[in-house]
Design an enzyme around this catalytic site. Structure first.
Site, PDB file in Angstrom:
ATOM      1  N   CYS A   1      -5.984   1.702   5.977  1.00  0.00           N
ATOM      2  CA  CYS A   1      -6.642   0.440   6.340  1.00  0.00           C
ATOM      3  C   CYS A   1      -6.096  -0.042   7.686  1.00  0.00           C
ATOM      4  CB  CYS A   1      -6.399  -0.609   5.254  1.00  0.00           C
ATOM      5  SG  CYS A   1      -4.708  -1.260   5.235  1.00  0.00           S
TER       6      CYS A   1
ATOM      7  N   HIS B   1       0.848  -1.195   0.000  1.00  0.00           N
ATOM      8  CA  HIS B   1       0.000   0.000   0.000  1.00  0.00           C
ATOM      9  C   HIS B   1       0.887   1.249   0.000  1.00  0.00           C
ATOM     10  CE1 HIS B   1      -3.913  -1.970   1.760  1.00  0.00           C
ATOM     11  NE2 HIS B   1      -3.507  -2.534   0.644  1.00  0.00           N
TER      12      HIS B   1
ATOM     13  N   CYS C   1      -2.261  -0.636   7.572  1.00  0.00           N
ATOM     14  CA  CYS C   1      -1.481   0.609   7.518  1.00  0.00           C
ATOM     15  C   CYS C   1      -1.609   1.406   8.815  1.00  0.00           C
ATOM     16  CB  CYS C   1      -1.882   1.426   6.301  1.00  0.00           C
ATOM     17  SG  CYS C   1      -1.352   0.637   4.757  1.00  0.00           S
TER      18      CYS C   1
ATOM     19  N   GLU D   1       1.043   3.761   2.030  1.00  0.00           N
ATOM     20  CA  GLU D   1       1.655   4.106   3.330  1.00  0.00           C
ATOM     21  C   GLU D   1       2.872   3.233   3.618  1.00  0.00           C
ATOM     22  OE1 GLU D   1      -1.513   3.420   2.619  1.00  0.00           O
ATOM     23  OE2 GLU D   1      -2.905   4.243   4.089  1.00  0.00           O
TER      24      GLU D   1
END
Lengths: 172, 172
Positions: free
Chosen positions: B88, B58, B91, B60
């Site tokens: 999410c 992701h 993260c 992040e």
């Protein structure tokens, strides 16, 4: 979902414990992980946060990355993740994102656990992926290596303090 | 905790949006992130799960890894993470593990959000690290690029279906 015999569970958790010992040897919090598919280990990992200077480099993350590379696929369908200690919030999230259907862990983590202790992320019905969770395999061995680490860590801190005191005496 | 002016917040969220566009260009879910310390961007990231075949990649996570490398430190103290969409669960956990004290995100994520929607991991008092969270900066732009992706994705699916149908006709 793979149906492991007790002997197989102990075998793969022992492999995860071997990974945890790699962390202990490097004075890292000793947690180890293996991911198994069709009876084969497709990813291994151990906590290496300090060594690699990566905040995210928990055992599960290293194992998921390796299994993704082995499979050439970010989806780890039909696999089982064995980890010595209950996954944290980040790793529980990562397990769901990797579509791993089954997690077997050794000892619980009352302070940071995201798979039953603080949160129950792996079985949350609001999320789009649910995971079958089993715990307690070699739990004492998995917890005992953690206790060894924290004892050694206290000794290292004591020694560092003693040396700092000695140095301050020399400086006077 | 950094005290950003509205103009600075818009500037850094625009940088995060540039990252999101990198994902959109590769037909990935378009989420982008920058990590800022002392007014400088020390890590950038965009969602690259499909391209890299890594479940965890992701925006992040990519930005945290880069910032860890920039700083030579897994602790990202005194930094601020700007991300286009609410982090999410994974993260949110990673942000806490990296000791990031401040998160500013654009649009909320009702289905998967771990920073206010489904869970409130960043402000959970049981965890050993708490994060100041602000939301709503360029929220419409951050949501709009997501809508563009899902519209394009539906068109791609439709086209793939049409081609499959054509091929099946040829096969007859």
């Amino acid at each position: 979902m793979a149906d492991f015999s007790q002997e197989e569970k102990v075998y793969f958790m022992t492999e995860a414990l071997k990974e945890a010992h790699k962390s202990l040897d490097k004075a890292e919090i000793p947690i180890g992980c293996v991911i198994v598919k069709d009876g084969q280990i497709i990813g291994r990992g151990h906590n290496a946060r300090e060594e690699l200077n990566q905040a995210i480099m928990h055992a599960e993350i290293m194992a998921i990355n390796e299994a993704n590379a082995t499979e050439g696929n970010w989806r780890l369908l039909d696999s089982t993740l064995f980890v010595t200690i209950e996954p944290c919030v980040m790793c529980s999230g990562a397990i769901g994102l990797a579509r791993i259907p089954q997690v077997i862990y050794g000892a619980t983590n009352a302070k940071f656990g995201g798979a039953g202790s603080l949160y129950d992320i792996l079985t949350d019905e609001r999320l789009n992926h649910r995971v079958e969770v089993e715990t307690g395999i070699l739990a004492e061995d998995c917890a005992s290596i953690m206790q060894t680490f924290f004892r050694q860590n206290r000794e290292r801190q004591k020694e560092a303090k003693r040396l700092a005191k000695e140095n301050s005496e020399f400086a006077n």
